[in-house]
Structure formats: structure tokens, C-alpha cells
Design an enzyme around this catalytic site. Structure first.
Site, PDB file in Angstrom:
ATOM      1  N   ASP A  86      43.657  60.852 -72.377  1.00 57.71           N
ATOM      2  CA  ASP A  86      44.930  61.510 -72.028  1.00 57.71           C
ATOM      3  C   ASP A  86      45.749  61.868 -73.269  1.00 57.71           C
ATOM      4  O   ASP A  86      46.782  62.526 -73.166  1.00 57.71           O
ATOM      5  CB  ASP A  86      45.769  60.624 -71.097  1.00 57.71           C
ATOM      6  N   THR A 123      43.086  58.301 -59.892  1.00 57.92           N
ATOM      7  CA  THR A 123      44.298  57.522 -60.076  1.00 57.92           C
ATOM      8  C   THR A 123      44.604  57.122 -58.644  1.00 57.92           C
ATOM      9  O   THR A 123      44.056  57.698 -57.716  1.00 57.92           O
ATOM     10  CB  THR A 123      45.414  58.439 -60.656  1.00 57.92           C
ATOM     11  N   ARG A 148      51.581  51.307 -68.800  1.00 56.37           N
ATOM     12  CA  ARG A 148      50.584  52.250 -69.294  1.00 56.37           C
ATOM     13  C   ARG A 148      49.774  51.590 -70.418  1.00 56.37           C
ATOM     14  O   ARG A 148      50.324  50.806 -71.216  1.00 56.37           O
ATOM     15  CB  ARG A 148      51.344  53.460 -69.832  1.00 56.37           C
ATOM     16  N   ASN A 157      42.189  56.309 -65.175  1.00 58.27           N
ATOM     17  CA  ASN A 157      42.061  57.723 -65.534  1.00 58.27           C
ATOM     18  C   ASN A 157      41.029  58.366 -64.619  1.00 58.27           C
ATOM     19  O   ASN A 157      41.334  58.598 -63.467  1.00 58.27           O
ATOM     20  CB  ASN A 157      41.755  57.938 -67.015  1.00 58.27           C
ATOM     21  N   THR A 199      45.952  53.464 -62.550  1.00 62.60           N
ATOM     22  CA  THR A 199      44.744  54.261 -62.731  1.00 62.60           C
ATOM     23  C   THR A 199      43.821  53.701 -63.801  1.00 62.60           C
ATOM     24  O   THR A 199      44.247  52.944 -64.674  1.00 62.60           O
ATOM     25  CB  THR A 199      45.142  55.707 -63.122  1.00 62.60           C
ATOM     26  N   GLY A 223      45.617  62.476 -59.159  1.00 62.47           N
ATOM     27  CA  GLY A 223      45.208  63.863 -59.368  1.00 62.47           C
ATOM     28  C   GLY A 223      45.390  64.403 -60.771  1.00 62.47           C
ATOM     29  O   GLY A 223      45.347  65.611 -60.964  1.00 62.47           O
ATOM     30  N   GLY A 224      45.634  63.545 -61.765  1.00 60.74           N
ATOM     31  CA  GLY A 224      45.790  64.050 -63.135  1.00 60.74           C
ATOM     32  C   GLY A 224      46.925  65.060 -63.190  1.00 60.74           C
ATOM     33  O   GLY A 224      48.032  64.817 -62.699  1.00 60.74           O
ATOM     34  N   SER A 230      51.144  60.697 -69.657  1.00 58.98           N
ATOM     35  CA  SER A 230      50.627  60.634 -68.285  1.00 58.98           C
ATOM     36  C   SER A 230      51.292  61.698 -67.431  1.00 58.98           C
ATOM     37  O   SER A 230      52.308  62.286 -67.811  1.00 58.98           O
ATOM     38  CB  SER A 230      50.939  59.242 -67.714  1.00 58.98           C
ATOM     39  N   SER A 231      50.715  61.922 -66.262  1.00 63.89           N
ATOM     40  CA  SER A 231      51.366  62.760 -65.240  1.00 63.89           C
ATOM     41  C   SER A 231      51.774  61.929 -64.034  1.00 63.89           C
ATOM     42  O   SER A 231      52.258  62.481 -63.041  1.00 63.89           O
ATOM     43  CB  SER A 231      50.416  63.872 -64.792  1.00 63.89           C
TER      44      SER A 231
HETATM   45  N1  GLY Z   1      45.273  59.541 -66.277  1.00 64.12           N
HETATM   46  C1  GLY Z   1      46.000  60.530 -65.598  1.00 64.12           C
HETATM   47  C2  GLY Z   1      47.452  60.464 -65.877  1.00 64.12           C
HETATM   48  O1  GLY Z   1      47.947  59.438 -66.296  1.00 64.12           O
HETATM   49  O2  GLY Z   1      48.114  61.453 -65.732  1.00 64.12           O
END
Ligand code: GLY
Length: 582
Positions: free
Chosen positions: A435, A393, A116, A413, A411, A485-486, A464-465
Site C-alpha cells: 500500500d 479487507t 495500521r 490487504n 485487513t 475493497g481497496g 489506506s483507504s
Molecule cells: N489494504 C487496503 C487499504 O488499506 O486500503
């Protein structure tokens, strides 16, 4: 699991020959074929030895070529990751970051590489606030300050070094060739660039990269060459991480930051390191869930929701029945409410991970769910835990003949990140700083409310998700998946898992089934096309604020491993996805 005797008999007598997976015939010739139920409306692709499932064809095929040439799943995943930076610029990247979950067959263990992005040393908690203390969304989303220190190159090379078997030159060669010689613009690529053309053209370097000299878009069938990107990839092949985080590429990044008011310095780049972390573990019935830990919230909440949901006989409720979707929604609200309070980078903040994924906590949360009545989000507070596109992503999944599996989500983002390209390098900068919680307890770009543990701090990773996930059955990988998909990533992966584990769907049917999403705030139940009007009416009558808004939810890329066969499914919600195998 819930397979009826009739289905079993049918599976035993039905034989599949999948022609579109090159090489799938090897085992047929030996008289052994995978069992598939032809009564199902969606069928997976099948391969015997190795498979890559991803968002784009050329990169998926590069991954399988690497494995045919003797590479393992990690070699293939690294080659695919670098190739997607060339073929899938909306999310494939060098300038972003992600998470790679690896099952190592020989060691019977899983590991997680966290690559990340990190906040630069010059980042401050209030860096996106204007003079009135309001969040400046343009600064947060589309400025040089939007970029975190990129992690992708370090992360992919770390994976290769620790768990791969090939050289940097070998895994980077296909991506370099594609960037140098050019690729034929597909419908999907043309669509992706055109859908972001207006903002991409605002940045002179992005305009130069993604459009012809006269500013017009490349047509479907045109050849698109990326010589600057080829040179950057070549630097990485020759010098490793130093080829990106030092030398000419780093100098160009820093010069662009200085010119555009960004924060990333040469010291930030030189200091970037990926982190190998222990994956999270949970159980759902006879399955073991191996999931992504913080700084992603994905694994925590997938396990938390599965813990809540396994207290119900979901199969008896019926797939996508109002009763099932009601319980799913209520579990989502509880989990996303906790996300807003507790989640952040564990290297900086206390996150009660063990408490959140404790089945005893889920049992207490289950008692908050009314069986036939939606609880308004306003009445749900983050729980008291004890002890403690458009969004974009992209995800791809790889399996090799030795039993290794890689589930990788990475990603920039947003699609095309900040839409700012670094001159002379061929790559875009992420906008991952968005984020973070620009102001704790306010909503981010995905409408996700985020708390103090995710406040901006120098060197911290934004929450993050991303949810690359592997499911084990009898101790062996059974399913690997993930999604872009965030905020929607977590609920998408959850539903794919439930479709396979609880509703006994094959991996293609599990991917295709209509999905829902609720993230606590806003109090809105998003429902995809394909959930019946009757069901939606019942959900409304229970008090759910249903929004059918016409959008699709997530885009899974999955491999199921059963009976010594690989079954792959690329989500059909977006064009261009591919299953490559042999
Ligand atoms: N940028 C989206 C995530 O990391 O959740």
C-alpha cells in the site's frame, strides 16, 4: 428528510415482525414495534438491544453473545475481531491491521484507534525495485518483505483495555474454542479458500493450514480445526500483547522472516503501538459525518466528496440517474486526484487535511465540474489546496443497548495477505507494504497513483483507504458503516451514505443499490449490474469511459439507529454475511 406524507402514514401503520433476528420479539410483546416501509424492496434486519453486522455468521453471533453476557459494543467488537481470525481467514486476522471508530455513548464523543501496520525499521524507499529500477511486483505482493509489522492484536487489546468492560480471557474464549474444536466449513469458506488455492498451496505452512494432509480442500460440511491458531490466541489471552509481540509467537515470526528474507525483527514487534487519533468531522445537510483520519485516506475524501456534492440537489436529479452519476463521478475524480498527491501518514508527512475537507475548497472544486460533460482525467490535476479481490479487507459494525457503536475495518490487504503463514502459529502475514508507493507517482495494486507522502520509510504506516464511518443526526449515532475493497472502499461508503442521507433509503436498500466507482486514474467509470442501459448510454454520450466488466463494488456492513431500534444490513454481494441481534 425527504419522506413524503404518504410514506410517513404508511410507516406508521405498518408493523414489522422480523423472525430471523433472535429476540426481536421482546419489544413486540410490549406492543411497540419498529416502523418499516414494506413498499421497499429490500428490508433490513431489526433488533431492539444490540447488533453485530459482519461478513461471517459465527463471528457475528459471538459478538452478540458477548453483549448478552453483559459486555459492551467494544467487548463485542474485540471478540468478533478475534473470532474472524478463525472463521474468515481471507481478511479476518492476527497478522494484519486496521482502524476502529468508536462512539462512546456515556461521553458523547467518538474516538479512532489506528492499528495500521508499520514499515519495519529495515525498510527502505527502494526495497521493491529490481536491478533495473523497475517495481518487482512479486516481492511487493507475495514475499516476506510484503509484510508490515502487524497491528491487529495490539489494536484490539488497546480497545478492550481502554473502552471494554470484560477480561481478555472472556473475549478471546469463543475464538479459542472455535479454533480448538473446529468449525463446520461453509459454502463461503470453501469458496474463499478454493479461489486462492493455487497461491496458498505454494507456501508449505499455508498449505498445511488450509488443506487436508493430502492437499485437497476441505469440503462444505467438513470440520476444520486450527490448533496452532488456538495456541496463539491462548498466548494472547494469557499474556496480552506480549503473547504476540514477545515470547514464542514473536520468535516464530522472526524465525520465519529470517528464513524467508523478510525484514520484521524482534525489536520491530516489541516497538509496535496502536495510536488513538481524533476522528475527522464533516457535515452533509443535517448530518454530521465522523470519519477515519490519515493514515487512511478514507475520511478525508468521503468528507471532501460530500462537501462537493452538497452543492447540488441530488435528490431532484434522481437516484442513479445519469445526471446524478455524472456529478458523483466528477467528484470522485477530483478527490482521488488529490489522494494521489497529498495523502500519507501524518506522523511522517505534511498532509493538508483541514484544507482538503474545507467546504470552501469544495466550492472551488465544484466550479471545475461541467454539468453535462465528463472532464477527462488527463485534464484533472490534483487541486491546489490552500493552507496547508481480488481486493480484500473486511468490515463489521456493532451497536449495544447503551448506545455505544463500533465501526471496525481491518485487513491483511489482499485476500489471505501475502499467502505466507508463520509456521506453528496458525496465522497469515499481511502484504500491506504494497500500500506504499514503491515509486512515488506510480500506481499501486489497486491502480491508485500515490505520491511522495506515501513513500516507504521505516516506522511509517502505509496509506489506506479503509473508511469505518459513523453518521450522527441530532448529535446521536444514526448510521455506522464501512466496506472492504481497496480503492473502492471510499466510493462504496460514500454511496451508502448518500443513499441513506440524500435518498432516504433504509439501510438494506442503501446497501443493495447498484454502485459506481471512479478513481481518477485509470480514466474508467466502473458500473455495477443494475444501472440501466439508457443511463449508461447517456453517461457515455457525456464522455465517460464506462466499464460494466461484471464486477461488484465493495461489501458494506451497516447498522442504522432509528426510533430506538437497530436496523442492520449485510451486503448481499458476497456470500456468508450475517446480521446477529436481539
Ligand atoms: N489494504 C487496503 C487499504 O488499506 O486500503
Amino acid at each position: 428528510m425527504h419522506t413524503s406524507p404518504v410514506t410517513l402514514i404508511r410507516q406508521l401503520i405498518l408493523i414489522l415482525a422480523i423472525a430471523c433476528v433472535p429476540g426481536a420479539g421482546a419489544r413486540e410483546a410490549a406492543g411497540q414495534t419498529p416502523i418499516i416501509d414494506f413498499q421497499e424492496r429490500f428490508l433490513p434486519q431489526v433488533a431492539r438491544h444490540a447488533m453485530v453486522v459482519g461478513p461471517e455468521r459465527l463471528a457475528a453471533e459471538i459478538g452478540t453473545r458477548i453483549m448478552r453476557a453483559g459486555g459492551n459494543a467494544v467487548d463485542a467488537a474485540v471478540a468478533t475481531g478475534f473470532a474472524l481470525a478463525v472463521t474468515y481467514p481471507r481478511a479476518g486476522n492476527l497478522g494484519g491491521g486496521g482502524f476502529m471508530l468508536i462512539h462512546l455513548a456515556r461521553d458523547h464523543r467518538q474516538t479512532l484507534i489506528d492499528y495500521r501496520e508499520k514499515a519495519p525499521a529495515g525498510a527502505t524507499a527502494d526495497m521493491f525495485l529490481d536491478a533495473n529500477g523497475a517495481i518487482d511486483r512479486m516481492q511487493e505482493f507475495f514475499s516476506h518483505r510484503s509484510a508490515g509489522v502487524p497491528g491487529t492484536v495490539a489494536g484490539l487489546l488497546y480497545a478492550l483495555d481502554r473502552y471494554g468492560s470484560m477480561s481478555r480471557e472472556q473475549v478471546l474464549a469463543p475464538a479459542i474454542a472455535l479454533a480448538q474444536e473446529g468449525l463446520t466449513v461453509s459454502f463461503a469458506l470453501n469458496f474463499e479458500i478454493n479461489s486462492r488455492a493455487e497461491r496458498l498451496r505454494l507456501n508449505p505452512e499455508a498449505r498445511r493450514l488450509f488443506f487436508k494432509a493430502d492437499g485437497s480442500a476441505y469440503d462444505i460440511g467438513d470440520t476444520w480445526r486450527q490448533p496452532d491458531l488456538a495456541r496463539t490466541l491462548q498466548q494472547i489471552a494469557e499474556h496480552g500483547a506480549e503473547g504476540f509481540y514477545g515470547g514464542e509467537v514473536a520468535r516464530r515470526i522472526v524465525a520465519e522472516m529470517e528464513a524467508g528474507g523478510g525484514l520484521i525483527t524482534a525489536r520491530d514487534l516489541a516497538a509496535y503501538r496502536p495510536v488513538e487519533r481524533t476522528p475527522l468531522r464533516g457535515r452533509f445537510r443535517e448530518f454530521e459525518i465522523v470519519a477515519t483520519p490519515p493514515p487512511s485516506s478514507g475520511g478525508v475524501h468521503i468528507i471532501q466528496m460530500l462537501n462537493i456534492l452538497q452543492g447540488y440537489d441530488l435528490a431532484a436529479m434522481g437516484h442513479n440517474s445519469a445526471a446524478y452519476l455524472h456529478h458523483l463521478t466528477e467528484a470522485m475524480k477530483l478527490a482521488y486526484a488529490d489522494r494521489s498527491r497529498y495523502l500519507g501518514d501524518t506522523d511522517f508527512a505534511e498532509v493538508p487535511v483541514a484544507a482538503l475537507i474545507d467546504p470552501a475548497y469544495a466550492a472551488r472544486q465544484r466550479r471545475l465540474i461541467e454539468p453535462a460533460r465528463a472532464t477527462p482525467s488527463a485534464n484533472i490535476a490534483p487541486g491546489r489546496v490552500l493552507g496547508g479481490e481480488s481486493t480484500d479487507t473486511t468490515h463489521y459494525t456493532v451497536a449495544d443497548s447503551a448506545g455505544n457503536v463500533v465501526s471496525n475495518t481491518y485487513t491483511l490487504n489482499f485476500s489471505f495477505g501475502s499467502h505466507i503463514a508463520v509456521p506453528g502459529t496458525g496465522f497469515l502475514l499481511n502484504n500491506e507494504m504494497a500500500d506504499f508507493a514503491a515509486v512515488p507517482d506510480t500506481a499501486n495494486a489497486y491502480g491508485l497513483v500515490q505520491g511522495a507522502p506515501n513513500a516507504i520509510e521505516p516506522g511509517k504506516r502505509p496509506l489506506s483507504s479503509m473508511s469505518p464511518t459513523v453518521v450522527l443526526r441530532d448529535g446521536r449515532p444514526w448510521l455506522a458503516t464501512g466496506s472492504p475493497g481497496g480503492s473502492i472502499i471510499i466510493s462504496t461508503v460514500l454511496q451508502l451514505l448518500l443513499n441513506a442521507m440524500e435518498f432516504d433509503m433504509n439501510v438494506a436498500a442503501a446497501a443493495a443499490a447498484p454502485r459506481i466507482h471512479h478513481q481518477w486514474e485509470p480514466d474508467r467509470l466502473l458500473a455495477e449490474q443494475g444501472i440501466s442501459e439508457d443511463t449508461l448510454r447517456l453517461l457515455r454520450s457525456m464522455g465517460h469511459q464506462v466499464d460494466t466488466g461484471g464486477r461488484t463494488l465493495g461489501r458494506t456492513q451497516s447498522i442504522m439507529l432509528r426510533d430506538d431500534w437497530l436496523f442492520g444490513a449485510t451486503d448481499t454481494r458476497r456470500p456468508g454475511g450475517w446480521v446477529a441481534g436481539y
